[in-house]
Design a protein around this motif. Structure first.
Motif, PDB file in Angstrom:
ATOM      1  N   ALA A 241       0.834  -1.209   0.000  1.00 17.07           N
ATOM      2  CA  ALA A 241       0.000   0.000   0.000  1.00 17.07           C
ATOM      3  C   ALA A 241       0.870   1.260   0.000  1.00 17.07           C
ATOM      4  N   ALA A 242       1.987   1.237   0.700  1.00 15.83           N
ATOM      5  CA  ALA A 242       2.893   2.389   0.709  1.00 15.83           C
ATOM      6  C   ALA A 242       3.487   2.606  -0.685  1.00 15.83           C
ATOM      7  N   LEU A 243       3.782   1.534  -1.393  1.00 19.29           N
ATOM      8  CA  LEU A 243       4.295   1.677  -2.756  1.00 19.29           C
ATOM      9  C   LEU A 243       3.218   2.211  -3.696  1.00 19.29           C
ATOM     10  N   ASP A 244       1.960   1.819  -3.469  1.00 20.45           N
ATOM     11  CA  ASP A 244       0.865   2.409  -4.249  1.00 20.45           C
ATOM     12  C   ASP A 244       0.831   3.920  -4.049  1.00 20.45           C
ATOM     13  N   GLU A 245       1.106   4.358  -2.826  1.00 17.99           N
ATOM     14  CA  GLU A 245       1.125   5.793  -2.538  1.00 17.99           C
ATOM     15  C   GLU A 245       2.281   6.484  -3.253  1.00 17.99           C
ATOM     16  N   ALA A 246       3.445   5.862  -3.291  1.00 17.79           N
ATOM     17  CA  ALA A 246       4.576   6.441  -4.025  1.00 17.79           C
ATOM     18  C   ALA A 246       4.250   6.545  -5.512  1.00 17.79           C
ATOM     19  N   LEU A 247       3.552   5.547  -6.038  1.00 16.55           N
ATOM     20  CA  LEU A 247       3.181   5.556  -7.458  1.00 16.55           C
ATOM     21  C   LEU A 247       2.252   6.712  -7.819  1.00 16.55           C
ATOM     22  N   LYS A 248       1.501   7.202  -6.867  1.00  9.33           N
ATOM     23  CA  LYS A 248       0.589   8.321  -7.145  1.00  9.33           C
ATOM     24  C   LYS A 248       1.344   9.610  -7.464  1.00  9.33           C
ATOM     25  N   PHE A 249       2.644   9.646  -7.203  1.00  6.95           N
ATOM     26  CA  PHE A 249       3.461  10.816  -7.515  1.00  6.95           C
ATOM     27  C   PHE A 249       4.024  10.767  -8.932  1.00  6.95           C
ATOM     28  N   VAL A 250       3.882   9.634  -9.627  1.00  7.28           N
ATOM     29  CA  VAL A 250       4.379   9.522 -10.995  1.00  7.28           C
ATOM     30  C   VAL A 250       3.354  10.180 -11.920  1.00  7.28           C
ATOM     31  N   PRO A 251       3.743  11.251 -12.629  1.00  5.69           N
ATOM     32  CA  PRO A 251       2.798  11.870 -13.559  1.00  5.69           C
ATOM     33  C   PRO A 251       2.385  10.874 -14.650  1.00  5.69           C
TER      34      PRO A 251
END
Length: 186
Positions: free
Chosen positions: A129-139
């Motif tokens: 889930a934390a990696l999903d959150e990091a992915l939300k920063f990828v334009p």
């Protein structure tokens, strides 16, 4: 000043855990309440005495327009495209969080007693889930998180010396690996 948005209570609690008191203690008995902001929006207020020094601590987070029940799978934000990146943690901090959770789980479920398997599954779900959150920063049009999005000391430390750690493909592969391993503990 407008308080930052906490999309879920899990995200708010994680933020508080990552921001200890001046004395260094992270824990405090968190009383919570919902308060109205000057602009009419609602916020969650967490307050209590530091477990280390007794100093009063307070955090204020804007509530999302639509509040939902916490996800059972350990998500910190909403799934899918319902929300954007966190206002509380930067993508490097989310990587740090993923590493911390994943480090609590055995690399192989073989030989793990049945009573310890649910915890291993839960920490791996949190890591994913934390990696999903990091992915939300990828334009949408990009292949990686912009370096300027990593603004915290903890976040910079998590990506220092590791080129490509914020690439979409690498984040997805690691998230999928944690998800698969979590399923093996189920």
């Amino acid at each position: 000043m407008v308080p930052p948005l906490a999309r879920t209570s899990a995200e708010a609690h994680l933020f508080m855990d990552l921001h200890p008191c001046e004395c260094g203690a992270a824990g405090f008995a968190r009383g919570s309440s919902v308060v109205a902001l000057d602009d009419g929006d609602l916020a969650s207020r967490y307050a209590g005495a530091c477990a280390g020094c007794g100093r009063e601590r307070e955090f204020l987070f804007r509530l999302p327009a639509q509040v939902t029940a916490p996800a059972a799978d350990g998500r910190f934000g909403f799934s899918g495209d319902r929300d954007g990146p966190s206002e509380l943690l930067d993508p490097g901090e989310w990587l740090w969080v993923a590493d911390a959770y994943a480090g609590q789980a055995p690399a192989d479920p073989a030989g793990v007693p049945a009573d310890q398997r649910p915890r291993a599954r839960a920490v791996l779900q949190r890591a994913a889930a934390a990696l999903d959150e990091a992915l939300k920063f990828v334009p949408a049009e990009a292949d990686e998180v912009p370096a300027a999005a990593v603004t915290s000391e903890r976040g910079r430390a998590a990506v220092a010396g590791q080129p490509g750690r914020l690439r979409r493909s690498r984040l997805v592969a690691l998230r999928d690996a944690y998800t698969e391993l979590a399923d093996r503990f189920g």
